[in-house]
Design a protein around this motif. Structure first.
Motif, PDB file in Angstrom:
ATOM      1  N   LYS A  12       0.841  -1.196   0.000  1.00 44.23           N
ATOM      2  CA  LYS A  12       0.000   0.000   0.000  1.00 44.23           C
ATOM      3  C   LYS A  12       0.876   1.247   0.000  1.00 44.23           C
ATOM      4  CE  LYS A  12      -3.751   2.314   2.477  1.00 44.23           C
ATOM      5  NZ  LYS A  12      -4.661   2.257   3.647  1.00 44.23           N
ATOM      6  N   MET A  13       1.936   1.233   0.824  1.00 49.98           N
ATOM      7  CA  MET A  13       2.871   2.345   0.862  1.00 49.98           C
ATOM      8  C   MET A  13       3.553   2.526  -0.493  1.00 49.98           C
ATOM      9  SD  MET A  13       6.208   2.689   3.363  1.00 49.98           S
ATOM     10  CE  MET A  13       5.319   1.733   4.603  1.00 49.98           C
ATOM     11  N   PHE A  14       4.009   1.423  -1.071  1.00 47.30           N
ATOM     12  CA  PHE A  14       4.691   1.448  -2.369  1.00 47.30           C
ATOM     13  C   PHE A  14       3.755   1.969  -3.453  1.00 47.30           C
ATOM     14  CE2 PHE A  14       5.841  -0.494  -6.408  1.00 47.30           C
ATOM     15  CZ  PHE A  14       7.215  -0.300  -6.472  1.00 47.30           C
ATOM     16  N   GLY A  15       2.533   1.445  -3.480  1.00 49.52           N
ATOM     17  CA  GLY A  15       1.573   1.849  -4.499  1.00 49.52           C
ATOM     18  C   GLY A  15       1.211   3.314  -4.403  1.00 49.52           C
ATOM     19  N   ASN A  16       1.033   3.809  -3.170  1.00 53.11           N
ATOM     20  CA  ASN A  16       0.710   5.225  -2.995  1.00 53.11           C
ATOM     21  C   ASN A  16       1.862   6.114  -3.454  1.00 53.11           C
ATOM     22  OD1 ASN A  16      -1.799   4.607  -1.935  1.00 53.11           O
ATOM     23  ND2 ASN A  16      -1.163   4.792   0.193  1.00 53.11           N
ATOM     24  N   PHE A  17       3.076   5.713  -3.118  1.00 55.73           N
ATOM     25  CA  PHE A  17       4.233   6.530  -3.473  1.00 55.73           C
ATOM     26  C   PHE A  17       4.421   6.617  -4.977  1.00 55.73           C
ATOM     27  CE2 PHE A  17       8.765   7.209  -4.286  1.00 55.73           C
ATOM     28  CZ  PHE A  17       9.019   8.326  -3.504  1.00 55.73           C
ATOM     29  N   HIS A  18       4.216   5.483  -5.661  1.00 54.37           N
ATOM     30  CA  HIS A  18       4.456   5.431  -7.108  1.00 54.37           C
ATOM     31  C   HIS A  18       3.183   5.614  -7.934  1.00 54.37           C
ATOM     32  CE1 HIS A  18       8.719   4.384  -7.088  1.00 54.37           C
ATOM     33  NE2 HIS A  18       8.491   3.559  -6.097  1.00 54.37           N
ATOM     34  N   ASN A  19       2.056   5.923  -7.266  1.00 57.77           N
ATOM     35  CA  ASN A  19       0.790   6.109  -7.975  1.00 57.77           C
ATOM     36  C   ASN A  19       0.438   4.903  -8.839  1.00 57.77           C
ATOM     37  OD1 ASN A  19       0.311   8.799  -6.992  1.00 57.77           O
ATOM     38  ND2 ASN A  19       1.863   9.527  -8.430  1.00 57.77           N
ATOM     39  N   ALA A  20       0.590   3.725  -8.263  1.00 57.30           N
ATOM     40  CA  ALA A  20       0.291   2.489  -8.987  1.00 57.30           C
ATOM     41  C   ALA A  20      -1.211   2.233  -9.002  1.00 57.30           C
ATOM     42  CB  ALA A  20       1.009   1.313  -8.326  1.00 57.30           C
ATOM     43  N   PRO A  21      -1.706   1.452  -9.973  1.00 59.75           N
ATOM     44  CA  PRO A  21      -3.124   1.088  -9.978  1.00 59.75           C
ATOM     45  C   PRO A  21      -3.509   0.389  -8.677  1.00 59.75           C
ATOM     46  CG  PRO A  21      -2.102   0.519 -12.072  1.00 59.75           C
ATOM     47  CD  PRO A  21      -0.992   0.944 -11.155  1.00 59.75           C
ATOM     48  N   ASP A  22      -4.746   0.600  -8.234  1.00 59.59           N
ATOM     49  CA  ASP A  22      -5.190   0.084  -6.937  1.00 59.59           C
ATOM     50  C   ASP A  22      -5.723  -1.343  -7.082  1.00 59.59           C
ATOM     51  OD1 ASP A  22      -6.014  -0.310  -4.387  1.00 59.59           O
ATOM     52  OD2 ASP A  22      -7.645   1.155  -4.413  1.00 59.59           O
ATOM     53  N   ASP A  23      -4.819  -2.304  -7.005  1.00 57.85           N
ATOM     54  CA  ASP A  23      -5.229  -3.717  -6.980  1.00 57.85           C
ATOM     55  C   ASP A  23      -4.530  -4.409  -5.814  1.00 57.85           C
ATOM     56  OD1 ASP A  23      -2.670  -3.625  -8.002  1.00 57.85           O
ATOM     57  OD2 ASP A  23      -3.005  -5.112  -9.568  1.00 57.85           O
ATOM     58  N   LEU A  24      -4.563  -3.743  -4.669  1.00 55.71           N
ATOM     59  CA  LEU A  24      -3.767  -4.150  -3.510  1.00 55.71           C
ATOM     60  C   LEU A  24      -4.095  -5.554  -3.032  1.00 55.71           C
ATOM     61  CD1 LEU A  24      -1.664  -3.342  -1.421  1.00 55.71           C
ATOM     62  CD2 LEU A  24      -3.480  -2.226  -0.102  1.00 55.71           C
ATOM     63  N   GLU A  25      -5.383  -5.869  -2.916  1.00 57.88           N
ATOM     64  CA  GLU A  25      -5.773  -7.182  -2.402  1.00 57.88           C
ATOM     65  C   GLU A  25      -5.239  -8.305  -3.293  1.00 57.88           C
ATOM     66  OE1 GLU A  25      -9.837  -9.627  -1.137  1.00 57.88           O
ATOM     67  OE2 GLU A  25      -9.909  -7.469  -1.524  1.00 57.88           O
ATOM     68  N   ALA A  26      -5.369  -8.149  -4.604  1.00 63.58           N
ATOM     69  CA  ALA A  26      -4.878  -9.165  -5.534  1.00 63.58           C
ATOM     70  C   ALA A  26      -3.355  -9.240  -5.506  1.00 63.58           C
ATOM     71  CB  ALA A  26      -5.360  -8.859  -6.949  1.00 63.58           C
ATOM     72  N   ALA A  27      -2.687  -8.097  -5.337  1.00 58.45           N
ATOM     73  CA  ALA A  27      -1.221  -8.080  -5.292  1.00 58.45           C
ATOM     74  C   ALA A  27      -0.703  -8.816  -4.071  1.00 58.45           C
ATOM     75  CB  ALA A  27      -0.722  -6.631  -5.289  1.00 58.45           C
ATOM     76  N   VAL A  28      -1.339  -8.604  -2.919  1.00 54.47           N
ATOM     77  CA  VAL A  28      -0.924  -9.300  -1.698  1.00 54.47           C
ATOM     78  C   VAL A  28      -1.122 -10.807  -1.863  1.00 54.47           C
ATOM     79  CG1 VAL A  28      -1.447  -9.655   0.748  1.00 54.47           C
ATOM     80  CG2 VAL A  28      -1.338  -7.334  -0.185  1.00 54.47           C
ATOM     81  N   ALA A  29      -2.253 -11.203  -2.414  1.00 53.91           N
ATOM     82  CA  ALA A  29      -2.523 -12.632  -2.624  1.00 53.91           C
ATOM     83  C   ALA A  29      -1.483 -13.252  -3.541  1.00 53.91           C
ATOM     84  CB  ALA A  29      -3.922 -12.811  -3.203  1.00 53.91           C
ATOM     85  N   ALA A  30      -1.089 -12.529  -4.596  1.00 48.09           N
ATOM     86  CA  ALA A  30      -0.088 -13.041  -5.525  1.00 48.09           C
ATOM     87  C   ALA A  30       1.267 -13.174  -4.850  1.00 48.09           C
ATOM     88  CB  ALA A  30       0.012 -12.119  -6.742  1.00 48.09           C
ATOM     89  N   ARG A  31       1.638 -12.192  -4.022  1.00 49.52           N
ATOM     90  CA  ARG A  31       2.919 -12.263  -3.318  1.00 49.52           C
ATOM     91  C   ARG A  31       2.954 -13.453  -2.364  1.00 49.52           C
ATOM     92  NH1 ARG A  31       6.426  -7.375  -0.874  1.00 49.52           N
ATOM     93  NH2 ARG A  31       6.847  -7.324  -3.120  1.00 49.52           N
ATOM     94  N   ILE A  32       1.906 -13.642  -1.593  1.00 43.09           N
ATOM     95  CA  ILE A  32       1.883 -14.740  -0.616  1.00 43.09           C
ATOM     96  C   ILE A  32       1.844 -16.090  -1.333  1.00 43.09           C
ATOM     97  CG2 ILE A  32       0.604 -15.753   1.297  1.00 43.09           C
ATOM     98  CD1 ILE A  32       2.083 -13.051   1.852  1.00 43.09           C
ATOM     99  N   ALA A  33       1.141 -16.168  -2.463  1.00 42.79           N
ATOM    100  CA  ALA A  33       1.052 -17.430  -3.206  1.00 42.79           C
ATOM    101  C   ALA A  33       2.419 -17.870  -3.699  1.00 42.79           C
ATOM    102  CB  ALA A  33       0.082 -17.282  -4.373  1.00 42.79           C
ATOM    103  N   ARG A  34       3.226 -16.939  -4.181  1.00 47.71           N
ATOM    104  CA  ARG A  34       4.537 -17.321  -4.710  1.00 47.71           C
ATOM    105  C   ARG A  34       5.475 -17.772  -3.596  1.00 47.71           C
ATOM    106  NH1 ARG A  34       6.739 -11.217  -6.116  1.00 47.71           N
ATOM    107  NH2 ARG A  34       7.972 -10.961  -4.237  1.00 47.71           N
ATOM    108  N   ASN A  35       5.165 -17.399  -2.339  1.00 44.96           N
ATOM    109  CA  ASN A  35       6.027 -17.785  -1.226  1.00 44.96           C
ATOM    110  C   ASN A  35       5.953 -19.276  -0.917  1.00 44.96           C
ATOM    111  OD1 ASN A  35       6.633 -15.124  -1.137  1.00 44.96           O
ATOM    112  ND2 ASN A  35       5.671 -14.693   0.839  1.00 44.96           N
ATOM    113  N   ALA A  36       5.033 -19.988  -1.586  1.00 44.98           N
ATOM    114  CA  ALA A  36       4.964 -21.437  -1.427  1.00 44.98           C
ATOM    115  C   ALA A  36       6.243 -22.115  -1.895  1.00 44.98           C
ATOM    116  CB  ALA A  36       3.768 -21.983  -2.197  1.00 44.98           C
TER     117      ALA A  36
END
Length: 282
Positions: A138-162
Motif C-alpha cells: 500500500k505504501m509502495f503503491g501510494n508513493f508510485h501512484n500504482a493502480p489500486d489492486d492491492l488485495e490481488a497483489a498481496v494474494a499473488a505475493r503470498i502465493a509465490r512464497n509457497a
C-alpha cells in the motif's frame, strides 16, 4: 562492490553513445551538424552522445540514415534493448498493476534453485506475512501512484512464497538488524511478522542470518539485492530495479553477500535478536 548499482546498464549506454559518435565522425559530422541534418535541437544530439538519454529506435534509425549507416541500425537497437532491460523504472513495471508485478517474477523464481537475498531496510517478500505485505505494498503503491489492486497483489505475493516449501529450492536471507525494528503497519503487524520469521527459520530450505548493529563492519549497508543462482543480480532502488548481468559484477555481489554472511548470526543468536525486537512492539 560496483561503484554504482546500475553500472552494467551504464556501460551499455556508454557503448551505444560511443558507437553513435564513431558513426557520426565516419560520416564527417559533428554534434551540431548532425542535429541540423536530422532536424533536431542540438541539445538532443548532445544528450545522446553523452549517454544522458537512451535513444529510441526511431532516433537510432534517423542517426544512421543521416550518416549513411543503416546497416548498423539492427545492432544498435539490440544494444538499446539490452540497456533498457537492465534498468527498469518501477513506474513501467507496475503500469498494469501491482498484482502483475508480483506474478511477473514467478518464472524467474521457479527456475532459480539457489536464491540469495540481502535486505537492509525491509523484510524480504518471501518472508512477509499478508498483513506486512499489505502495509508495504500500500505504501509502495501510494508513493508510485500504482493502480489500486492491492488485495490481488498481496494474494499473488503470498502465493509465490509457497516456493519456500517446495523440494529442490534453497533460500539464504541476510537482514540488517534494523529490518526487525523498521515499523511497517501497526505494532501488531510487526509482532506477527517477527513471529513468522521465527517459524520460517525452521524450514529446511531456508537460512536466515541477521547482522547485528554492534558487529564491526566488513562491508557497509547496501541497497537490497537478490542473487538468482550465479546468473543474475537484481538491485532494488527507490525509482527502479536494476538487472546486473555482467559476470565481473555478479562475482562482486556474490563476494559482497559472502562478506555480509560472515558478519551475520544464525540459529539461537538470531532468534534472540528477533525476540528482542519483538519486545519493542509490545
Amino acid at each position: 562492490m560496483p561503484s554504482s548499482p546500475y553500472s552494467s546498464a551504464r556501460q551499455v549506454r556508454l557503448a551505444i553513445a560511443e558507437r553513435l559518435r564513431e558513426i557520426m565522425r565516419d560520416a564527417g559530422y559533428n554534434g551540431r551538424s548532425l542535429a541540423e541534418a536530422a532536424d533536431w535541437h542540438e541539445s538532443k544530439s548532445s544528450r545522446l552522445l553523452h549517454a544522458k538519454t537512451l535513444p529510441s529506435n526511431e532516433d537510432l534509425r534517423t542517426w544512421c540514415q543521416v550518416c549513411g549507416a543503416l546497416d548498423q541500425v539492427d545492432d544498435l537497437i539490440s544494444m538499446s534493448r539490452t540497456a533498457e532491460s537492465m534498468y527498469v523504472e518501477w513506474k513501467r513495471l507496475h503500469r498494469t498493476g501491482l498484482k502483475q508485478l508480483q506474478e511477473s517474477k514467478v518464472p524467474l523464481y521457479e527456475t532459480t534453485r539457489l536464491h540469495r537475498v540481502y535486505c537492509s531496510q525491509l523484510v524480504p517478500g518471501f518472508l512477509q506475512t499478508p498483513e506486512y505485505a499489505w502495509a508495504l505494498l500500500k505504501m509502495f503503491g501510494n508513493f508510485h501512484n500504482a493502480p489500486d489492486d492491492l488485495e490481488a497483489a498481496v494474494a499473488a505475493r503470498i502465493a509465490r512464497n509457497a516456493l519456500l516449501r517446495r523440494p529442490g529450492y534453497r533460500f539464504k536471507f541476510l537482514l540488517e538488524e534494523q529490518v526487525l525494528r523498521h515499523q511497517i503497519g501497526d505494532p501488531s503487524v510487526m509482532r506477527a511478522q517477527l513471529d513468522h520469521l521465527l517459524a520460517v527459520a525452521k524450514l529446511p530450505s531456508t537460512s536466515i542470518g541477521i547482522i547485528p548493529v554492534t558487529t564491526p563492519r566488513r562491508l557497509w549497508a547496501l541497497e537490497a539485492f537478490n542473487i538468482f543462482d550465479d546468473n543474475l543480480i537484481q538491485v532494488e532502488l527507490l525509482t527502479a530495479t536494476v538487472n546486473v548481468t555482467q559476470p565481473s559484477e555478479i562475482a562482486l555481489y556474490i563476494k559482497g553477500f559472502a562478506d555480509m554472511a560472515a558478519m551475520a548470526v544464525v540459529g539461537a543468536p538470531a532468534k534472540r535478536l528477533i525476540h528482542a525486537a519483538k519486545q519493542d512492539f509490545l
